[in-house]
Design a protein around this motif. Structure first.
Motif, PDB file in Angstrom:
ATOM      1  N   GLN A  60      53.739  38.498  70.575  1.00  0.00           N
ATOM      2  CA  GLN A  60      54.173  39.256  71.754  1.00  0.00           C
ATOM      3  C   GLN A  60      55.623  38.930  72.120  1.00  0.00           C
ATOM      4  N   ARG A  61      56.474  38.994  71.082  1.00  0.00           N
ATOM      5  CA  ARG A  61      57.895  38.729  71.257  1.00  0.00           C
ATOM      6  C   ARG A  61      58.721  39.860  70.681  1.00  0.00           C
ATOM      7  N   ILE A  62      59.959  39.942  71.146  1.00  0.00           N
ATOM      8  CA  ILE A  62      60.897  40.950  70.665  1.00  0.00           C
ATOM      9  C   ILE A  62      61.988  40.250  69.869  1.00  0.00           C
ATOM     10  N   TYR A  63      62.325  40.834  68.716  1.00  0.00           N
ATOM     11  CA  TYR A  63      63.359  40.281  67.842  1.00  0.00           C
ATOM     12  C   TYR A  63      64.429  41.343  67.601  1.00  0.00           C
ATOM     13  N   TYR A  64      65.680  40.912  67.661  1.00  0.00           N
ATOM     14  CA  TYR A  64      66.803  41.832  67.511  1.00  0.00           C
ATOM     15  C   TYR A  64      67.739  41.310  66.432  1.00  0.00           C
ATOM     16  N   ALA A  71      64.610  49.012  74.660  1.00  0.00           N
ATOM     17  CA  ALA A  71      63.656  49.671  75.558  1.00  0.00           C
ATOM     18  C   ALA A  71      62.531  50.316  74.753  1.00  0.00           C
ATOM     19  N   HIS A  72      62.836  50.824  73.566  1.00  0.00           N
ATOM     20  CA  HIS A  72      61.795  51.360  72.683  1.00  0.00           C
ATOM     21  C   HIS A  72      60.851  50.242  72.249  1.00  0.00           C
ATOM     22  N   GLU A  73      61.409  49.107  71.848  1.00  0.00           N
ATOM     23  CA  GLU A  73      60.552  47.985  71.431  1.00  0.00           C
ATOM     24  C   GLU A  73      59.713  47.492  72.605  1.00  0.00           C
ATOM     25  N   PHE A  74      60.303  47.468  73.789  1.00  0.00           N
ATOM     26  CA  PHE A  74      59.536  47.078  74.974  1.00  0.00           C
ATOM     27  C   PHE A  74      58.448  48.107  75.262  1.00  0.00           C
ATOM     28  N   GLY A  75      58.716  49.362  74.886  1.00  0.00           N
ATOM     29  CA  GLY A  75      57.678  50.384  75.008  1.00  0.00           C
ATOM     30  C   GLY A  75      56.440  50.024  74.214  1.00  0.00           C
TER      31      GLY A  75
END
Length: 390
Positions: free
Chosen positions: A240-244, A268-272
């Motif tokens: 449940q993490r976001i990577y950039y 924001a798409h990934e957070f979607g």
């Protein structure tokens, strides 16, 4: 040291492993699948013996330190001194002057004067820290329940607040920013994303822990496997993490790489996707996708998931556009970005049947969120005909 993904409770029959869009053999499903040229895919770990429920993955955050709490005001314990009659008169005069001054301030405010003397409720909002051990994702137990969650999810009846102010978030040029600058920006970005989405999700009965966010410029090990593609952005469902990936702007045409709010729109798409998985939509959609007997039928579910995330991204941009000073030209630029990441545009194959959708359709769903009322049900891609997510 690589940390292993801990085994969790498996889904009961008939659930299998949600595969999503198939990645190259031995590679995790990632946000920008270079082999398929597809943006925004949710990443899940590939494990033998059926899909295992994510949750509890422990790893140190990158570049984030929880802010210290505010100090408590001290208490004055000194006993009051006795006052003389003269001092009482002086005090009375001071009080009268104070009342007169207060009256001037109120009159000035009512007459349209500056309102900067009093902080607004939005200015005092304090974001939760990134959750390093989030609760398990909700998952349906039957396909009937999965359908209910997809088509009639409780979150659809909620609204985002338009406008929403995020005073600490400022647009950044991701093409020239350093890794440390991107990392700091990413923390403000996830704070602003939570600010918009937390209230409606909680009103619908869901939890929204703040996902930790990481910028990487070299191969890193995650709960979804190794990420070595620096032109990438990923929501990993296993931790449940976001990577950039630092080089992600290089994916876009040179004339679009400096588009204002490009990085913010991508995240924001990934957070979607995070919203989808925190509301049960993500796992329910993946379950139906993997049950399909043909790739074409599975692609429809994949596109519904991706275009809903596009719509959520547009809805967030709509909410914060005013506070970020985004012009109509900026918003048109972001709409063009949504078109550019269509399967047909990326592949050069007209009407390709793939997992993310045609550029015009992705643009349409992004604009649905961007120009709508803020009602989350406007992004319900699971009740429209398949042709509308083509």
């Amino acid at each position: 040291m690589t940390q292993q993904y801990p085994p969790q409770q498996q889904y009961p029959p008939p659930w299998g492993q949600p595969q999503g869009w198939p990645a190259p053999q031995g590679q995790p499903n990632v946000g920008w699948n270079r082999s398929q040229q597809a943006f925004g895919q949710v990443a899940w770990p590939q494990q033998p013996g059926g899909f295992q429920q994510p949750g509890g993955f422990q790893q140190q955050p990158w570049g984030y330190q929880q802010p210290a709490g505010y100090p408590q005001p001290g208490q004055f314990n000194q006993a009051p001194r006795p006052r003389s009659p003269l001092s009482r008169i002086v005090v009375l005069l001071v009080v009268l002057c104070g009342l007169l001054l207060a009256g001037v301030v109120v009159a000035n405010a009512l007459g349209g004067g500056s309102s900067n003397t009093t902080p607004t409720p939005q200015d005092t909002w304090s974001p939760p820290p990134p959750d390093l051990n989030p609760p398990d994702l909700p998952s349906p137990t039957t396909y009937s329940e999965a359908t209910e969650w997809l088509q009639k999810n409780k979150v659809y009846s909620q609204n985002t607040t338009i406008p929403t102010a995020c005073p600490n978030l400022q647009p950044i040029d991701a093409t020239s920013a350093s890794e440390s600058e991107l990392t700091a920006h990413l923390q403000e970005l996830t704070s602003c994303l939570v600010r918009v989405w937390k209230e409606p999700l909680e009103a619908a009965g869901f939890e929204l822990p703040r996902p930790p966010a990481t910028v990487y410029s070299q191969t890193i090990q995650t709960a979804c496997g190794k990420f070595d593609d620096l032109e990438n952005a990923v929501y990993c469902g296993a931790d449940q993490r976001i990577y950039y990936g630092k080089a992600l702007p290089d994916v876009f045409p040179a004339n679009l790489r400096s588009t204002t709010f490009l990085m913010e729109m991508v995240l924001a798409h990934e957070f979607g996707h995070a919203i989808q998985y925190r509301t049960g939509i993500g796992i329910a959609s993946a379950a139906w996708e993997q049950r399909q007997s043909t790739q074409a039928a599975a692609n429809v579910f994949s596109r519904r998931l991706e275009m809903q995330a596009d719509c959520f991204a547009g809805m967030w941009v709509h909410a914060v556009a005013e506070s970020q000073g985004l012009s109509s030209g900026d918003l048109n630029g972001l709409s063009q970005i949504a078109y550019t990441i269509g399967d047909d545009v990326l592949s050069g194959k007209t009407n390709i049947d793939s997992g993310h959708g045609l550029g015009a359709t992705r643009q349409k769903w992004f604009e649905t969120g961007l120009t709508g009322t803020g009602r989350i049900g406007q992004c319900n891609t699971y009740t429209v005909p398949a042709g509308q997510v083509r």
